[in-house]
Design a protein around this motif. Structure first.
Motif, mmCIF file in Angstrom:
data_model
loop_
_atom_site.group_PDB
_atom_site.id
_atom_site.type_symbol
_atom_site.label_atom_id
_atom_site.label_comp_id
_atom_site.label_asym_id
_atom_site.label_seq_id
_atom_site.Cartn_x
_atom_site.Cartn_y
_atom_site.Cartn_z
ATOM 1 N N ASN A 118 -26.256 35.493 10.920
ATOM 2 C CA ASN A 118 -26.555 34.240 11.628
ATOM 3 C C ASN A 118 -25.331 33.340 11.715
ATOM 4 O OD1 ASN A 118 -28.365 32.508 13.009
ATOM 5 N ND2 ASN A 118 -28.578 31.245 11.179
ATOM 6 N N THR A 119 -24.250 33.895 12.220
ATOM 7 C CA THR A 119 -23.005 33.153 12.321
ATOM 8 C C THR A 119 -22.168 33.690 13.472
ATOM 9 O OG1 THR A 119 -21.047 32.406 11.100
ATOM 10 C CG2 THR A 119 -21.761 34.670 10.740
ATOM 11 N N THR A 120 -21.247 32.886 13.953
ATOM 12 C CA THR A 120 -20.263 33.358 14.916
ATOM 13 C C THR A 120 -19.218 34.179 14.174
ATOM 14 O OG1 THR A 120 -20.572 31.441 16.342
ATOM 15 C CG2 THR A 120 -18.525 32.660 16.604
ATOM 16 N N VAL A 121 -18.849 35.319 14.705
ATOM 17 C CA VAL A 121 -17.844 36.185 14.090
ATOM 18 C C VAL A 121 -16.473 35.824 14.657
ATOM 19 C CG1 VAL A 121 -17.073 38.576 13.794
ATOM 20 C CG2 VAL A 121 -19.514 38.032 13.727
ATOM 21 N N SER A 193 -29.487 35.382 20.493
ATOM 22 C CA SER A 193 -30.741 35.789 19.868
ATOM 23 C C SER A 193 -31.911 35.433 20.779
ATOM 24 C CB SER A 193 -30.904 35.103 18.509
ATOM 25 O OG SER A 193 -32.146 35.432 17.932
ATOM 26 N N ARG A 194 -32.702 36.432 21.136
ATOM 27 C CA ARG A 194 -33.844 36.203 22.031
ATOM 28 C C ARG A 194 -35.148 35.952 21.268
ATOM 29 N NH1 ARG A 194 -32.496 37.116 27.118
ATOM 30 N NH2 ARG A 194 -30.650 38.354 27.604
ATOM 31 N N GLN A 195 -35.175 36.286 19.983
ATOM 32 C CA GLN A 195 -36.398 36.142 19.200
ATOM 33 C C GLN A 195 -36.293 35.046 18.149
ATOM 34 O OE1 GLN A 195 -37.079 40.070 17.692
ATOM 35 N NE2 GLN A 195 -37.856 40.841 19.640
ATOM 36 N N GLY A 196 -35.182 35.030 17.389
ATOM 37 C CA GLY A 196 -35.015 34.038 16.344
ATOM 38 C C GLY A 196 -34.305 32.802 16.842
ATOM 39 N N PRO A 197 -33.919 31.905 15.924
ATOM 40 C CA PRO A 197 -33.186 30.694 16.303
ATOM 41 C C PRO A 197 -31.801 31.045 16.828
ATOM 42 C CG PRO A 197 -33.261 30.954 13.914
ATOM 43 C CD PRO A 197 -34.178 31.990 14.483
ATOM 44 N N ALA A 198 -31.206 30.124 17.559
ATOM 45 C CA ALA A 198 -29.875 30.351 18.119
ATOM 46 C C ALA A 198 -28.837 30.510 17.013
ATOM 47 C CB ALA A 198 -29.497 29.195 19.039
ATOM 48 N N VAL A 199 -27.923 31.425 17.211
ATOM 49 C CA VAL A 199 -26.844 31.639 16.247
ATOM 50 C C VAL A 199 -25.882 30.454 16.323
ATOM 51 C CG1 VAL A 199 -24.871 33.103 15.673
ATOM 52 C CG2 VAL A 199 -27.033 34.145 16.403
ATOM 53 N N PRO A 227 -20.941 23.847 13.728
ATOM 54 C CA PRO A 227 -22.091 24.223 12.891
ATOM 55 C C PRO A 227 -21.898 25.526 12.142
ATOM 56 C CG PRO A 227 -22.814 23.509 15.064
ATOM 57 C CD PRO A 227 -21.315 23.601 15.126
ATOM 58 N N CYS A 228 -21.128 26.438 12.712
ATOM 59 C CA CYS A 228 -20.944 27.748 12.093
ATOM 60 C C CYS A 228 -20.188 27.659 10.772
ATOM 61 C CB CYS A 228 -20.200 28.662 13.068
ATOM 62 S SG CYS A 228 -19.667 30.230 12.386
ATOM 63 N N VAL A 229 -19.279 26.699 10.643
ATOM 64 C CA VAL A 229 -18.385 26.682 9.487
ATOM 65 C C VAL A 229 -18.412 25.387 8.684
ATOM 66 C CG1 VAL A 229 -16.787 28.361 10.467
ATOM 67 C CG2 VAL A 229 -16.473 25.940 10.966
ATOM 68 N N ASP A 230 -18.980 24.304 9.218
ATOM 69 C CA ASP A 230 -18.904 23.022 8.530
ATOM 70 C C ASP A 230 -19.525 23.073 7.137
ATOM 71 O OD1 ASP A 230 -17.548 21.900 10.573
ATOM 72 O OD2 ASP A 230 -19.228 20.764 11.412
ATOM 73 N N LEU A 231 -20.706 23.695 6.999
ATOM 74 C CA LEU A 231 -21.351 23.793 5.695
ATOM 75 C C LEU A 231 -20.518 24.654 4.751
ATOM 76 C CD1 LEU A 231 -23.814 22.928 4.068
ATOM 77 C CD2 LEU A 231 -24.985 25.010 4.839
ATOM 78 N N PHE A 232 -19.875 25.673 5.296
ATOM 79 C CA PHE A 232 -19.010 26.528 4.479
ATOM 80 C C PHE A 232 -17.873 25.709 3.878
ATOM 81 C CE2 PHE A 232 -15.210 29.094 4.007
ATOM 82 C CZ PHE A 232 -15.661 30.180 3.285
#
Length: 311
Positions: A118-121, A193-199, A227-232
């Protein structure tokens, strides 16, 4: 020019590491590498590696299959964790004679990892192909067609964006010291992601050339934010502060003992020196060039305005 001073993650290509010559140990850093074949011809000896500060947990996620260091593309994906937050990074090398035949396989792995974690690579690499220039080099024509076809086929499943170093006028900068092409850059892969929340997405900004003289290529230093890295980065800074507070408490106890004792306390002096080093990393200062070989790509937090030594 940018430096490696504040780098948290270092991505290295064409390392020439193999089973009999493993990457050198760098104090304060952890590493994973994909072995090269040391005697391969056509300048395609290859090898890639990922380094990160050892305050993080580094683990291998996926890699290219088959024998590396031929004329085929090779890559290594790793997960970098800080507390319960993580980012996925990749290091890629495409030899000059690489046909990009493995490009679809590379992007498939990146998309799977983007969904699984659940992250951008974020991938840094020596692609040996200028995919951004308006006027393509003749030797890049087939590679560009493969690149465009692959991205078109994946357009419903992933968002792929390229980040390269540019001059003040927005012009792409050459990444070889004796060339005019931009062949080293970052690629972001965010699965749709078509089923879960947006990555979660992220931005790579302030891409600059760095590390002149380490090889015939410049390195690329970038800052990651969003959002992908701020919490990290937040968890990483909390961990660093907690680690430093613990050392400071030990120093205070031993410093009293050092002052009370008539003879010197070597343990206390050693701990004080360690605390100074850790405090320097926590504050962030100095910008010496990294002491590692080959060209490097760098990831560093946007929120830190000053650099900590890469030593």
């Amino acid at each position: 020019a940018a430096t490696a001073g504040s780098a948290a993650v270092v991505l290295i290509q064409e390392t020439l590491h193999h089973d009999d010559r493993r990457p050198g140990r760098i104090d304060g850093w952890s590493s994973e590498f994909l072995a090269a074949r040391p005697h391969a011809g056509n300048g395609a000896r290859g090898g890639v590696a990922v380094y990160c500060r050892d305050m993080y947990l580094l683990s291998r996620c996926a890699q290219s299959s088959g024998v590396v260091a031929s004329t085929e593309m090779q890559w290594l994906f790793c997960c970098v964790c800080a507390a319960d937050s993580k980012i996925v990074v990749g290091s890629l090398y495409a030899p000059p004679l690489c046909s990009f035949a493995r490009l679809p396989q590379f992007f498939e792995q990146a998309i799977e990892l983007s969904l699984a974690h659940n992250t951008t690579v974020l991938v840094g690499g020596d692609w040996n192909c200028d995919v951004l220039a308006r006027r393509a080099r003749p030797q890049d024509a087939a590679k560009r067609r493969m690149w465009e076809t692959t991205l078109r086929n994946l357009s419903q499943r992933a968002v792929v964006e390229v980040t390269a170093a540019r001059g003040g006028n927005g012009r792409l900068l050459a990444t070889r010291q004796r060339g005019s092409a931009c062949i080293d850059y970052f690629v972001r892969v965010r699965a749709v992601s078509r089923q879960g929340p947006a990555v979660p997405n992220c931005a790579l900004v302030d891409a600059r050339l760095c590390n002149a003289g380490l090889s015939d290529h410049f390195g690329i230093a970038v800052r990651a934010s969003g959002p992908c890295v701020d919490l990290f980065w937040q968890h990483a800074q909390q961990f660093r502060a907690a680690q430093n507070d613990q050392l400071d408490d030990e120093v205070r106890v031993r410093w009293r003992r050092l002052n009370d004792a008539e003879q010197g306390d070597a343990d206390a002096r050693e701990l004080i020196n360690r605390s100074r080093v850790t405090s320097a990393h926590a504050r962030g200062l100095g910008t010496p060039a990294p002491r590692i070989t080959s060209r490097v790509s760098l990831l560093r937090p946007l929120s830190r305005s000053r650099a900590a030594p890469f030593d």
